[in-house]
Design an enzyme around this catalytic site. Structure first.
Site, PDB file in Angstrom:
ATOM      1  N   LYS A  27      89.348  33.742 -16.426  1.00  0.00           N
ATOM      2  CA  LYS A  27      90.514  34.514 -16.882  1.00  0.00           C
ATOM      3  C   LYS A  27      91.240  33.842 -18.058  1.00  0.00           C
ATOM      4  O   LYS A  27      90.880  32.751 -18.470  1.00  0.00           O
ATOM      5  CB  LYS A  27      91.472  34.738 -15.705  1.00  0.00           C
ATOM      6  CG  LYS A  27      90.861  35.599 -14.589  1.00  0.00           C
ATOM      7  CD  LYS A  27      90.541  37.008 -15.062  1.00  0.00           C
ATOM      8  CE  LYS A  27      90.278  37.978 -13.927  1.00  0.00           C
ATOM      9  NZ  LYS A  27      88.949  37.822 -13.297  1.00  0.00           N
TER      10      LYS A  27
HETATM   11  C1  LIG Z   1      90.735  43.802 -12.106  1.00  0.00           C
HETATM   12  C2  LIG Z   1      90.657  42.673 -11.151  1.00  0.00           C
HETATM   13  N1  LIG Z   1      91.507  42.631 -10.128  1.00  0.00           N
HETATM   14  C3  LIG Z   1      91.499  41.628  -9.233  1.00  0.00           C
HETATM   15  C4  LIG Z   1      90.593  40.608  -9.337  1.00  0.00           C
HETATM   16  C5  LIG Z   1      90.591  39.519  -8.308  1.00  0.00           C
HETATM   17  O1  LIG Z   1      90.924  38.288  -8.866  1.00  0.00           O
HETATM   18  P1  LIG Z   1      90.710  36.936  -8.033  1.00  0.00           P
HETATM   19  O2  LIG Z   1      89.309  36.481  -8.305  1.00  0.00           O
HETATM   20  O3  LIG Z   1      91.730  35.979  -8.617  1.00  0.00           O
HETATM   21  O4  LIG Z   1      90.964  37.238  -6.618  1.00  0.00           O
HETATM   22  C6  LIG Z   1      89.666  40.599 -10.371  1.00  0.00           C
HETATM   23  C7  LIG Z   1      88.692  39.509 -10.476  1.00  0.00           C
HETATM   24  O5  LIG Z   1      87.921  39.356 -11.336  1.00  0.00           O
HETATM   25  C8  LIG Z   1      89.693  41.655 -11.314  1.00  0.00           C
HETATM   26  O6  LIG Z   1      88.822  41.710 -12.322  1.00  0.00           O
END
Ligand SMILES: Cc1ncc(COP(=O)(O)O)c(C=O)c1O
Length: 393
Positions: free
Chosen positions: A191
């Site tokens: 990210k």
């Molecule tokens: C649009 C979106 N929402 C939520 C998430 C979840 O993130 P995390 O990996 O920090 O739980 C992601 C992960 O890539 C994502 O792309």
């Protein structure tokens, strides 16, 4: 081509001496898990976004889950969201026994369509208990929050912004992630800023903040992080709810604090890469470049091919890029194509035609601060060489 030395990975975190030193300090402090460093990270993050509360969690998924829990989502409730996302956006709704109500994306972007949200609200008024909207700012391109906010106000719905891709994104409506009832950012390894794994929930609502704070750490009735170190803290605590284990460690927060200081610098770098890509790709009729939307965080550069103008498919395009040592990805495989979602709701591919169309066209190109000029040139050259060679003139 030597894959080991020449391969350009799709994503690469930008970590330096500041992060290393911050982690070493935490290691030497003797306190590794959630503590004072996390508290400082939260305060600095809230200040950066202009939000009243910021709550550090160990993933955006955890943050979304906690947010919906705090909003009181449960069986019989529906939450409007997009099939064009990562599964956790919708999975957390299921964790609470509720259902996601998928509506398709806009024609000219990858984001959920305000028109279709309105249609769904009208269509299911009186038959489904729709509690809120969970928009996703795909790739870091802000959704039409002005439309969503007035709609939410009119219909008494919450907005939970999935801003996993959208840090830091500033628009004329305000800082993305802070415009809804709650917003959630991701600090996953790929990210825009990272703590390896991690996330942050922001809100201006004291009650929601309090609930999330309690539920992220076992449902204990007070902050317990200093109970082992403070001479005045007692061993006493009470479990008042069946909480989760979603806290962020000080080790991760130390990295987060260093990354936060660099967030705007990283954004400038990604913006510059996006600008160069677009300059080179925009005049090819077999490519569609992403819009240079206001406040775009450029987490992803979602280039699209125009299939009727090419003699190769998107998958073949990706394979040819890989052969030239360039890592790419596809964001996203729409949820309704995945076995779980298909089986649960009986979806057919054509149920969300815009999502399918974009999915078949999209290629995510590398876009991260440490890409060198020569790597960017190589990526551009490869994209154009493959496209020109397979263009249906
Ligand atoms: C649009 C979106 N929402 C939520 C998430 C979840 O993130 P995390 O990996 O920090 O739980 C992601 C992960 O890539 C994502 O792309």
């Amino acid at each position: 081509m030597n894959l080991n030395t020449d391969f350009i990975p799709f994503a690469r975190p930008s970590l330096g001496q500041e992060e290393e030193e911050a982690v070493i300090q935490v290691i030497r402090s003797g306190w590794l898990t959630t503590g004072g460093v996390t508290k400082s990270f939260e305060e600095e993050f809230a200040h950066f976004c202009g939000s009243t509360y910021a709550l550090a969690v160990n993933s955006a998924t955890a943050g979304l889950h906690l947010s919906l829990e705090a909003l009181g989502i449960g069986p019989g409730d529906w939450v409007i969201t997009t099939p064009y996302t990562f599964t956790s956006t919708a999975t957390v709704v299921k964790h609470l026994g509720a259902d996601p109500l998928f509506v398709d994306i806009e024609i000219d972007s990858f984001n959920i369509s305000g028109e279709r949200i309105k249609e769904a609200l009208d269509r299911f008024a009186g038959t489904k208990r729709i509690r809120g909207i969970l928009p996703v700012h795909i790739a870091g391109q802000p959704c039409r929050m002005d439309q969503f906010m007035s709609l939410a106000k009119e219909r008494e719905l919450f907005i939970l912004e999935d801003a996993a891709h959208a840090f830091p994104s500033r628009t004329s409506w305000g800082f993305i992630g802070t415009l809804g009832t709650l917003g959630v950012y991701s600090f996953y390894a790929t990210k825009t800023i990272t703590t390896g794994e991690g996330g942050m929930v922001v809100t201006n609502d004291e009650r929601l903040s309090h609930r999330i704070s309690r539920m992220r750490l076992h449902g204990i009735d007070r902050e317990v992080w200093n109970r082992y170190t403070s001479p005045t803290a007692s061993w006493q605590y009470s479990v008042v709810e069946p909480g989760f284990k979603y806290n962020l460690t000080d080790l991760a927060s130390a990295i987060g604090r260093a990354q936060l200081k660099k967030a705007d610098h990283f954004l400038e770098k990604r913006k510059a890469i996006a600008r160069i890509y677009t300059e080179h790709f925009q005049d090819r009729s077999y490519l569609t470049v992403p819009p240079d939307a206001e406040g775009h965080a450029w987490h992803l550069y979602l280039l699209r091919i125009v299939p009727p103008k090419l003699r190769i498919t998107r998958d073949e395009y990706i394979e040819k890029l890989r052969e030239q040592g360039i890592g790419t990805s596809v964001h996203f495989i729409p949820l309704h194509l995945h076995p779980y979602w298909k089986r649960t709701y009986g979806f057919k591919p054509e149920d969300f035609p815009e999502s399918i169309r974009k999915y078949q066209e999209v290629i995510s190109l590398p876009i991260y601060p440490s890409l060198t000029e020569s790597q960017i040139e190589r990526i551009i050259r490869a994209v154009l060489q493959i496209g020109d060679a397979h263009y249906k003139s």
